[in-house]
Design a protein around this motif. Structure first.
Motif, PDB file in Angstrom:
ATOM      1  N   HIS A 198       8.613  10.999   4.058  1.00  6.84           N
ATOM      2  CA  HIS A 198       8.546  10.889   5.383  1.00  6.84           C
ATOM      3  C   HIS A 198       7.121  10.870   5.948  1.00  6.84           C
ATOM      4  CE1 HIS A 198      12.682  11.545   5.849  1.00  6.84           C
ATOM      5  NE2 HIS A 198      12.732  12.850   5.652  1.00  6.84           N
ATOM      6  N   LEU A 199       6.145  11.586   5.532  1.00  7.43           N
ATOM      7  CA  LEU A 199       4.746  11.540   5.903  1.00  7.43           C
ATOM      8  C   LEU A 199       4.382  10.238   5.873  1.00  7.43           C
ATOM      9  CD1 LEU A 199       2.372  13.129   6.977  1.00  7.43           C
ATOM     10  CD2 LEU A 199       1.737  13.365   4.612  1.00  7.43           C
ATOM     11  N   GLU A 200       4.232   9.630   4.689  1.00  9.92           N
ATOM     12  CA  GLU A 200       3.768   8.373   4.281  1.00  9.92           C
ATOM     13  C   GLU A 200       4.369   7.105   5.283  1.00  9.92           C
ATOM     14  OE1 GLU A 200       0.862   7.707   3.048  1.00  9.92           O
ATOM     15  OE2 GLU A 200       0.350   9.552   1.752  1.00  9.92           O
ATOM     16  N   ALA A 201       5.803   7.341   5.139  1.00 12.75           N
ATOM     17  CA  ALA A 201       6.686   6.285   5.875  1.00 12.75           C
ATOM     18  C   ALA A 201       6.577   6.335   7.357  1.00 12.75           C
ATOM     19  CB  ALA A 201       8.103   6.288   5.500  1.00 12.75           C
ATOM     20  N   ARG A 202       6.324   7.323   7.733  1.00 11.93           N
ATOM     21  CA  ARG A 202       6.080   7.390   9.400  1.00 11.93           C
ATOM     22  C   ARG A 202       4.780   6.864   9.654  1.00 11.93           C
ATOM     23  NH1 ARG A 202       7.910  13.686   9.586  1.00 11.93           N
ATOM     24  NH2 ARG A 202      10.084  13.184   9.445  1.00 11.93           N
ATOM     25  N   ARG A 203       3.554   6.999   8.789  1.00  5.87           N
ATOM     26  CA  ARG A 203       2.232   6.310   9.181  1.00  5.87           C
ATOM     27  C   ARG A 203       2.688   4.658   8.935  1.00  5.87           C
ATOM     28  NH1 ARG A 203      -1.213  10.385   5.334  1.00  5.87           N
ATOM     29  NH2 ARG A 203      -1.335  12.035   6.810  1.00  5.87           N
ATOM     30  N   ARG A 256       0.935  -1.041   0.042  1.00  5.47           N
ATOM     31  CA  ARG A 256       0.001   0.044  -0.047  1.00  5.47           C
ATOM     32  C   ARG A 256       0.826   1.225  -0.099  1.00  5.47           C
ATOM     33  NH1 ARG A 256      -2.914  -3.236   3.261  1.00  5.47           N
ATOM     34  NH2 ARG A 256      -1.906  -2.641   5.082  1.00  5.47           N
ATOM     35  N   LEU A 257       2.058   1.318   0.826  1.00  2.39           N
ATOM     36  CA  LEU A 257       2.789   2.306   0.801  1.00  2.39           C
ATOM     37  C   LEU A 257       3.424   2.724  -0.708  1.00  2.39           C
ATOM     38  CD1 LEU A 257       4.557   4.433   2.047  1.00  2.39           C
ATOM     39  CD2 LEU A 257       6.208   2.716   2.693  1.00  2.39           C
ATOM     40  N   ARG A 258       3.900   1.476  -1.308  1.00  7.24           N
ATOM     41  CA  ARG A 258       4.439   1.806  -2.659  1.00  7.24           C
ATOM     42  C   ARG A 258       3.464   2.327  -3.637  1.00  7.24           C
ATOM     43  NH1 ARG A 258       8.238  -2.543  -5.104  1.00  7.24           N
ATOM     44  NH2 ARG A 258       8.371  -0.936  -6.439  1.00  7.24           N
ATOM     45  N   THR A 318      11.157   2.811  -4.741  1.00 13.40           N
ATOM     46  CA  THR A 318      11.330   1.315  -5.713  1.00 13.40           C
ATOM     47  C   THR A 318      11.593   0.163  -5.074  1.00 13.40           C
ATOM     48  OG1 THR A 318      13.535   2.075  -5.587  1.00 13.40           O
ATOM     49  CG2 THR A 318      12.396   3.007  -7.460  1.00 13.40           C
ATOM     50  N   GLY A 319      11.402   0.296  -3.657  1.00 15.78           N
ATOM     51  CA  GLY A 319      11.633  -0.880  -3.014  1.00 15.78           C
ATOM     52  C   GLY A 319      11.389  -0.663  -1.310  1.00 15.78           C
TER      53      GLY A 319
END
Length: 165
Positions: A108-113, A14-16, A23-24
């Motif tokens: 950062h926003l999406e990865a932190r979630r 979902r993040l990707r 890319t990974g």
């Protein structure tokens, strides 16, 4: 694949999907074992997980030595893109590879979630695996990689006090 692993893999996918420039993606234990990956190359994922564990050890020492508090994230920019690592609960990390044209703020926003969700899944699965004869407290919602054990193999940093004449 356990239910928790499937859920972590789903979160990586979902993040990707939300950020096509990623890319990974991989979730790994703090000691470098791949928990789930959404990458084309399984062998590369194992190597990246091991290197992430090494970088995490250095990052933990660096944040501690500089008084910046517990580890939250690490961003490396190379000529061909980014490697970003985020604390994911008390026992895992999320590592992402991204194109150089990515919006770092959005990353950062999406990865932190996602890292918060992955941390909940992994810590929850570890808590469920703990035998009932040895009760283990559930991690608090604010638990982060700050609570990770420091690596004993790393010697203390030398003092940087000037020598007296």
């Amino acid at each position: 694949m356990t239910a928790a692993e499937a859920e972590v893999l789903g979160e990586l996918r979902r993040l990707r999907a939300r950020i096509p420039q990623v890319t990974g993606a991989l979730a790994a234990s703090t000691d470098g074992l791949v928990l789930a990956r959404d990458t084309a190359d399984a062998d590369a994922a194992e190597g990246v997980a091991a290197l992430t564990a090494a970088a995490l050890g250095v990052a933990l020492r660096l944040t501690d030595a500089t008084g910046q508090g517990g580890f939250r994230e690490l961003l490396v920019r190379g000529e061909h893109g980014y490697v970003a690592t985020y604390a994911a609960g008390g026992s895992a990390v999320l590592t992402l590879l991204a194109e150089p044209r990515i919006n770092v703020g959005r990353l950062h926003l999406e990865a932190r979630r996602s890292s918060a969700r992955i941390g909940e899944l992994v810590d929850g699965a570890l808590h469920r695996r703990t035998p009932q004869s040895e009760p283990r407290p559930a991690p608090e919602p604010s638990t982060t990689a700050a609570s990770l054990p420091t690596r004993q193999a790393i010697p203390p940093l030398p003092s940087h006090k000037p020598k007296e004449a």
